[in-house]
Motif scaffolding. Structure first.
Motif: not given
Lengths: 221, 237
Positions: B183-193
């Motif tokens: 979801e949003i949070m997970r996707q943001a984490k993955v992309a940020a990393a």
């Protein structure tokens, strides 16, 4: 069960530390934001409104990550004096929780302030009190009394919210719980123990607020 | 910076939007599950049976007094084994793994249910007693009365509370990013990393959440207006 209990209670001091520091900081900021919200100056009012809206409209977890990882990205922040605070997950967590409780409690305090009838303040000015004095000794005590039950709920939410600081490596109760679960695969047992600790803390808060309410309303007790 | 958020293979724009849809989907299914739990537990709380009352009371106290993250860990680590345990009782002996969406829905729905219980209980209590008596006088069965007289009024009275529960639930879904549901949070984490640009992606996530909350605020305001036609809305001062 005993073993995990003794491991988990080691997390209590950090949980309490995070909750107490950010609640105190957040409370004073909340008074400021509440005053901005009821001020007649458009820009103060708008700023406070959007601040509260943004904080209440986004998850705390995201706020913590934004402050801890997001801001650390820029070299100008890493070079500035802010870095002393922002490199430390503890202070990042404190900032996020402080902003959070500030936004929620400012609405509670605003409700409290607006519930104080104008007559009291007029009485104050009739006695020759200045605005600050009458705010401090007339408005604030009455507003606090009115806002206390809602503020008690906010405190409980804060205790629960403090569990999220475990996501930035701080080992408070939930952080330790997660570590033990992944080592022992006994989620139910750990949940029961850690959950009971949280329930106990929240029970004590509820009792404390009840006692404070009785103390502040001598006419009703 | 903008190409990071472009659509297609180069950017993360489409991934972030899909993650936004996932957040909405999980929130919707959790709120529905929560409302179901809420209706059942509210009727427990209003029933005359002491045991049912106690069950509902314990449930809401525990779920509302314990951090959401802990509930999610319980279901994430314990959910599959619990399902396997029950499956074994019915003679199935294989390995069952629940997917992240199901676990997330159950975890957030369970939390949402505790809040919905209080909202629905309050709404049922707010229906004037005379309304129940009218149903009896007209000779309706209990089921007919609940369906035609009580339910529409409870729905109207509960609407503002359900709006609040929706907001809480929406934000709670960010916690199931720990269970690897994208979801949003997970996707943001993955992309940020992977891009080493945490600021860009967490800001995008903030914007997405604010868009969803603003949209749902509008929706609930409109719904409240629509369903309170002919009623005086009590303005809280």
């Amino acid at each position: 069960m005993y073993e995990s209990f003794f491991k988990l209670i080691k997390g209590i001091p950090l949980t309490l530390e995070v909750v107490i520091i950010s609640t105190i900081l957040g409370f004073f900021l909340a008074i400021l934001v509440a005053l901005m919200r009821i001020s007649k100056k458009g820009y103060l009012n708008k700023t406070a409104y959007y601040f509260v809206y943004a904080v209440r409209g986004t998850p705390l977890l995201l706020q913590i990550f934004f402050i801890y990882y997001g801001l650390a990205q820029f070299s100008f922040i890493q070079d500035s004096f802010l870095w002393i605070v922002l490199k430390d997950p503890f202070w990042c967590a404190i900032i996020a929780l402080t902003l959070n409780t500030c936004a929620y409690s400012s609405e509670i305090i605003r409700g409290g302030i607006q519930s104080v009838s104008k007559g009291y303040l007029e009485a104050g000015s009739a006695l020759g009190m200045g605005r600050i004095l009458s705010f401090r000794i007339i408005m604030l005590p009455l507003a606090i009394r009115q806002a206390l039950p809602a503020y008690g709920n906010e405190l409980i939410l804060m205790v629960k919210a403090s569990s999220l600081v475990s996501t930035v490596t701080l080992m408070e109760i939930t952080g330790i719980a997660r570590k033990i679960i992944s080592q022992t695969f006994a989620p139910i047992e750990i949940f029961l123990v850690a959950g009971s600790i949280y329930l106990l803390i929240n029970f004590l808060i509820t009792r404390g607020i009840k006692a404070a309410e009785n103390k502040l309303t001598p006419d009703l007790a | 910076m903008l190409e990071l958020l472009s659509f297609g293979d180069q950017g993360w724009g489409d991934e972030m939007l899909l993650a936004g849809l996932m957040t909405i989907l999980v929130s919707l299914s959790s709120v529905c599950l929560g409302l179901l739990i809420g209706v059942i537990l509210a009727s427990f709380k209003l029933s005359k049976s002491r045991i049912l009352k106690l069950i509902a009371e314990v449930y809401t106290t525990v779920v509302r007094g314990v951090p959401e993250l802990l509930v999610i860990y319980l279901l994430f680590f314990g959910g599959s084994s619990a399902v396997m345990y029950f499956a074994k009782m019915f003679g199935y002996d294989g390995y069952i793994e629940l997917n992240a969406f199901t676990i997330g829905t159950f975890a957030v729905g369970a939390i949402s249910g505790a809040y919905s219980t209080e909202v629905i209980r309050g709404a049922i209590l707010a229906v004037p007693k005379g309304q129940f008596e009218v149903g009896e006088t007209l000779g309706m069965s209990k089921f007919q009365m609940n369906l035609r007289i009580i339910f529409p009024q409870v729905a109207r009275l509960a609407l503002p509370g359900i709006g609040n529960v929706w907001q809480i639930t929406l934000k709670d879904t960010s916690l199931i990013s720990v269970t690897a549901l994208v979801e949003i949070m997970r996707q943001a984490k993955v992309a940020a990393a992977s891009e080493h640009e945490p600021f860009v992606f967490y800001t995008t996530a903030i914007v997405l959440y604010l868009l969803i909350t603003t949209g749902s605020n509008k929706f609930f305001n409109r719904a409240e207006k629509k369903f309170s036609k002919g009623f005086v809305i009590e303005e809280s001062t």
